[in-house]
Motif scaffolding. Structure first.
Motif, PDB file in Angstrom:
ATOM      1  N   GLY A   1      57.231   3.869 -15.382  1.00 51.06           N
ATOM      2  CA  GLY A   1      56.364   4.361 -14.316  1.00 51.06           C
ATOM      3  C   GLY A   1      54.956   4.632 -14.794  1.00 51.06           C
ATOM      4  O   GLY A   1      54.689   4.721 -15.994  1.00 51.06           O
ATOM      5  N   VAL A   2      54.084   4.743 -13.817  1.00 55.51           N
ATOM      6  CA  VAL A   2      52.669   4.965 -14.125  1.00 55.51           C
ATOM      7  C   VAL A   2      52.514   6.321 -14.827  1.00 55.51           C
ATOM      8  O   VAL A   2      53.129   7.306 -14.420  1.00 55.51           O
ATOM      9  N   GLY A   3      51.722   6.356 -15.870  1.00 58.73           N
ATOM     10  CA  GLY A   3      51.506   7.592 -16.630  1.00 58.73           C
ATOM     11  C   GLY A   3      52.350   7.653 -17.891  1.00 58.73           C
ATOM     12  O   GLY A   3      52.013   8.359 -18.841  1.00 58.73           O
ATOM     13  N   SER A   4      53.472   6.886 -17.905  1.00 57.36           N
ATOM     14  CA  SER A   4      54.358   6.925 -19.070  1.00 57.36           C
ATOM     15  C   SER A   4      53.777   6.129 -20.253  1.00 57.36           C
ATOM     16  O   SER A   4      54.268   6.225 -21.380  1.00 57.36           O
ATOM     17  N   GLU A   5      52.731   5.338 -19.989  1.00 61.32           N
ATOM     18  CA  GLU A   5      52.151   4.496 -21.056  1.00 61.32           C
ATOM     19  C   GLU A   5      51.651   5.332 -22.234  1.00 61.32           C
ATOM     20  O   GLU A   5      51.609   4.886 -23.367  1.00 61.32           O
ATOM     21  N   ALA A   6      51.295   6.579 -21.955  1.00 58.25           N
ATOM     22  CA  ALA A   6      50.782   7.451 -23.025  1.00 58.25           C
ATOM     23  C   ALA A   6      51.872   7.795 -24.037  1.00 58.25           C
ATOM     24  O   ALA A   6      51.584   8.285 -25.123  1.00 58.25           O
ATOM     25  N   TYR A   7      53.132   7.542 -23.652  1.00 57.13           N
ATOM     26  CA  TYR A   7      54.242   7.825 -24.568  1.00 57.13           C
ATOM     27  C   TYR A   7      54.568   6.619 -25.461  1.00 57.13           C
ATOM     28  O   TYR A   7      55.522   6.641 -26.217  1.00 57.13           O
ATOM     29  N   GLY A   8      53.785   5.595 -25.303  1.00 54.00           N
ATOM     30  CA  GLY A   8      54.026   4.375 -26.104  1.00 54.00           C
ATOM     31  C   GLY A   8      53.608   4.506 -27.560  1.00 54.00           C
ATOM     32  O   GLY A   8      54.086   3.758 -28.421  1.00 54.00           O
ATOM     33  N   GLY A   9      52.741   5.481 -27.833  1.00 57.03           N
ATOM     34  CA  GLY A   9      52.206   5.643 -29.192  1.00 57.03           C
ATOM     35  C   GLY A   9      53.257   5.686 -30.291  1.00 57.03           C
ATOM     36  O   GLY A   9      53.210   4.883 -31.239  1.00 57.03           O
ATOM     37  N   PRO A  10      54.254   6.600 -30.177  1.00 57.15           N
ATOM     38  CA  PRO A  10      55.264   6.682 -31.246  1.00 57.15           C
ATOM     39  C   PRO A  10      56.081   5.403 -31.384  1.00 57.15           C
ATOM     40  O   PRO A  10      56.412   4.991 -32.501  1.00 57.15           O
ATOM     41  N   VAL A  11      56.417   4.790 -30.212  1.00 58.01           N
ATOM     42  CA  VAL A  11      57.226   3.562 -30.246  1.00 58.01           C
ATOM     43  C   VAL A  11      56.474   2.463 -31.005  1.00 58.01           C
ATOM     44  O   VAL A  11      57.022   1.791 -31.893  1.00 58.01           O
ATOM     45  N   ILE A  12      55.196   2.307 -30.638  1.00 58.40           N
ATOM     46  CA  ILE A  12      54.373   1.267 -31.271  1.00 58.40           C
ATOM     47  C   ILE A  12      54.225   1.547 -32.776  1.00 58.40           C
ATOM     48  O   ILE A  12      54.459   0.664 -33.606  1.00 58.40           O
ATOM     49  N   SER A  13      53.887   2.757 -33.120  1.00 62.11           N
ATOM     50  CA  SER A  13      53.648   3.110 -34.527  1.00 62.11           C
ATOM     51  C   SER A  13      54.910   2.940 -35.356  1.00 62.11           C
ATOM     52  O   SER A  13      54.872   2.420 -36.474  1.00 62.11           O
ATOM     53  N   LEU A  14      56.040   3.396 -34.772  1.00 56.84           N
ATOM     54  CA  LEU A  14      57.309   3.276 -35.488  1.00 56.84           C
ATOM     55  C   LEU A  14      57.675   1.808 -35.703  1.00 56.84           C
ATOM     56  O   LEU A  14      58.044   1.394 -36.809  1.00 56.84           O
ATOM     57  N   GLY A  15      57.542   1.021 -34.637  1.00 60.00           N
ATOM     58  CA  GLY A  15      57.875  -0.412 -34.732  1.00 60.00           C
ATOM     59  C   GLY A  15      56.993  -1.132 -35.737  1.00 60.00           C
ATOM     60  O   GLY A  15      57.465  -1.952 -36.529  1.00 60.00           O
ATOM     61  N   LEU A  16      55.705  -0.774 -35.704  1.00 60.36           N
ATOM     62  CA  LEU A  16      54.773  -1.428 -36.633  1.00 60.36           C
ATOM     63  C   LEU A  16      55.064  -1.010 -38.078  1.00 60.36           C
ATOM     64  O   LEU A  16      55.200  -1.865 -38.962  1.00 60.36           O
ATOM     65  N   ALA A  17      55.179   0.291 -38.302  1.00 62.30           N
ATOM     66  CA  ALA A  17      55.311   0.785 -39.679  1.00 62.30           C
ATOM     67  C   ALA A  17      56.651   0.409 -40.315  1.00 62.30           C
ATOM     68  O   ALA A  17      56.723   0.115 -41.505  1.00 62.30           O
TER      69      ALA A  17
END
Lengths: 248, 260
Positions: free
Chosen positions: B80-96
């Motif tokens: 849903g709209v607004g949940s994009e701000a919670y993507g940070g940990p997912v992205i960082s974890l996946g990348l690292a």
């Protein structure tokens, strides 16, 4: 003294050495002749442990090197200098660094002393002041002479020459023959020379051995080889296209 | 071309695995023996580390960007709209933990592993390896040990550098381009991303470094048959190292704890 006994080596299913027996006295220059692909270089590489025989032994001054572990072999290699057929200069190092390579590993000379010996060794092979050049800046013949300077720089007791005159003009080739003789006379160096060049063979050899079909078929002084009754030897030393070697 | 005797596939694979194992064992043993070839080690640090920076920068940047893009779409569409701000940990974890170590490993195997195979392979076919032996230098100590040490040391450094670039690019994409709330994004990232997530990625990089150098040197030392043989060794290095990285990565991901 180098003693090779019943040396066998095959690559895959192709036998190259089939029972080589050869004794080389200390201070002697032994020339090994034979056709291209007859296993001369393979024989030489067994002497410094690059290749391991399938069967047979090599003894250097009473020590059997075919059974030595890597560390023991490294110690015995100090006695050897080798001029490779392709010169085998290290591409990434300058001429000076190539020549000092063995010196730095085998001796404790100071950098100043090392530089002096490098210059002296290069001078002996007729190449003065080229320490700073890279191998790709040299001609084939120059590379070969740098390879020789590298082999003699640390004062080995035994020098192995794989085709020393190939790719060098006749005058330089003769200078190398003189150098082989000088090293023998002045430093009592034992030399094993692999060559096709009969002029060079007669000039440097105390004895000549012919390798044919994986075995030493004849061994003798240059005069004895020249007067050999073996038709194989005669065809080879006279460079005849027709004869028992090619008619088989 | 030289005809190799035909051996059953499994037997051949086991034989080659044995060859790599012996080389690796010898290299690890020689790491603690003198003389240490400092000059070559420093050259290799520069070759593997500093000279890989441009390619790692680009790879990590675009890896981070595309990961951010897809995470944004996923969250926006399914949560849903607004949940994009919670993507940070997912992205960082996946990348690292996954993407950056793998990308760095693949890039370095293509750039450095192949160069090791080509350089050592050329030395092998031009008798330079034999010359090393004749001049009292053990080819393993002179050629393999400095490359392996440099690779093991530089891969985690490059991975850490790639992590920073990838995570920064993902942050820039989400917050500056897609308009995600940067405070919430950053807060979530810092709250949920653990040091272990980064450390486990760096541990993987150490293993990948060992794999790349060992495979590159192994292929170089067994090269034969002139320029064609060197070409084959180079290609094989890239293929074998890339596959090994992907396979080993899975097992490491499975074996390493998700948190400590």
């Amino acid at each position: 003294m180098i003693k090779i006994m019943d040396l066998h080596k095959s690559f895959g299913t192709t036998p190259v050495l089939c029972g080589v027996d050869l004794e080389i006295e200390t201070g002697e220059t032994m020339v090994v002749i034979g056709q291209s692909g007859s296993g001369k270089s393979v024989l030489l590489k067994h002497l410094i442990g690059i290749l391991k025989p399938d069967k047979g032994t090599i003894t250097i001054d009473g020590l059997e090197i075919t059974r030595l572990a890597e560390d023991g072999l490294q110690r015995i290699l100090r006695k050897f200098g080798m001029l490779f057929q392709s010169a085998a200069l290290f591409d990434s190092l300058t001429v000076g660094e190539n020549v000092s390579f063995g010196l730095e590993r085998y001796t404790d000379h100071s950098p100043v002393e090392t530089r002096r010996i490098v210059a002296e060794s290069l001078d002996k092979v007729g190449l003065k002041g080229i320490e700073g050049l890279m191998p790709y800046e040299l001609s084939g013949g120059m590379k070969k002479r740098v390879g020789l300077a590298r082999a003699i720089a640390y004062g080995p007791e035994i020098i192995l020459y794989d085709e020393p005159s190939t790719g060098i003009d006749p005058i330089r080739a003769d200078a190398i023959n003189d150098l082989i003789n000088d090293l023998k006379r002045d430093l009592h160096v034992t030399s094993v020379v692999i060559t096709h060049d009969m002029v060079s063979s007669y000039k440097v050899a105390d004895r000549i051995a012919m390798l044919y079909e994986g075995r030493i078929i004849e061994i003798g002084t240059p005069a004895e080889i020249q007067s050999s009754s073996n038709p194989i030897i005669q065809q080879f030393i006279h460079g005849q296209a027709r004869g028992p070697i090619t008619d088989r | 071309m030289k005809q190799h005797p035909k051996v059953p596939l499994l037997q051949g694979a086991l034989f080659q695995l044995g060859e790599v194992g012996i080389l690796l064992g010898k290299t690890l043993r020689n790491m603690f023996r003198r003389p240490f070839e400092k000059r070559i080690f420093i050259q290799q640090l520069e070759e593997i580390g500093a000279r890989s920076l441009p390619v790692i920068s680009l790879t990590a940047a675009f890896g981070g960007l595309v990961f951010a893009l897809q995470t944004y779409i996923g969250l926006h569409r399914y949560v849903g709209v607004g949940s994009e701000a919670y993507g940070g940990p997912v992205i960082s974890l996946g990348l690292a933990k996954e993407l950056i170590p793998i990308l760095v490993g693949l890039m370095v195997s293509g750039r450095v592993g192949s160069a090791m195979a080509a350089e050592i392979g050329t030395m092998k076919i031009t008798e330079q390896v034999d010359a090393l032996l004749s001049l009292g230098a053990d080819p393993n100590r002179y050629l393999v040990v400095p490359r392996t040490l440099a690779s093991v040391l530089m891969l985690p450094c490059l991975t850490l550098y790639g992590d920073i670039i990838g995570i920064a690019c993902a942050f820039v994409y989400n917050t500056y381009i897609m308009g995600v709330n940067r405070v919430v994004y950053l807060q979530n990232t810092l709250m949920y991303l653990e040091l272990w997530d980064v450390a486990s990625g760096l541990f993987k990089a150490v293993v990948f470094g060992l794999l790349i150098a060992t495979i590159g040197c192994w292929q170089g030392l067994k090269a034969e048959g002139g320029a064609e043989g060197v070409g084959r060794a180079t290609t094989r290095t890239v293929v074998i190292a890339s596959i090994a990285i992907l396979i080993v990565n899975f097992f490491l991901s499975k074996a390493l704890p998700s948190t400590i």
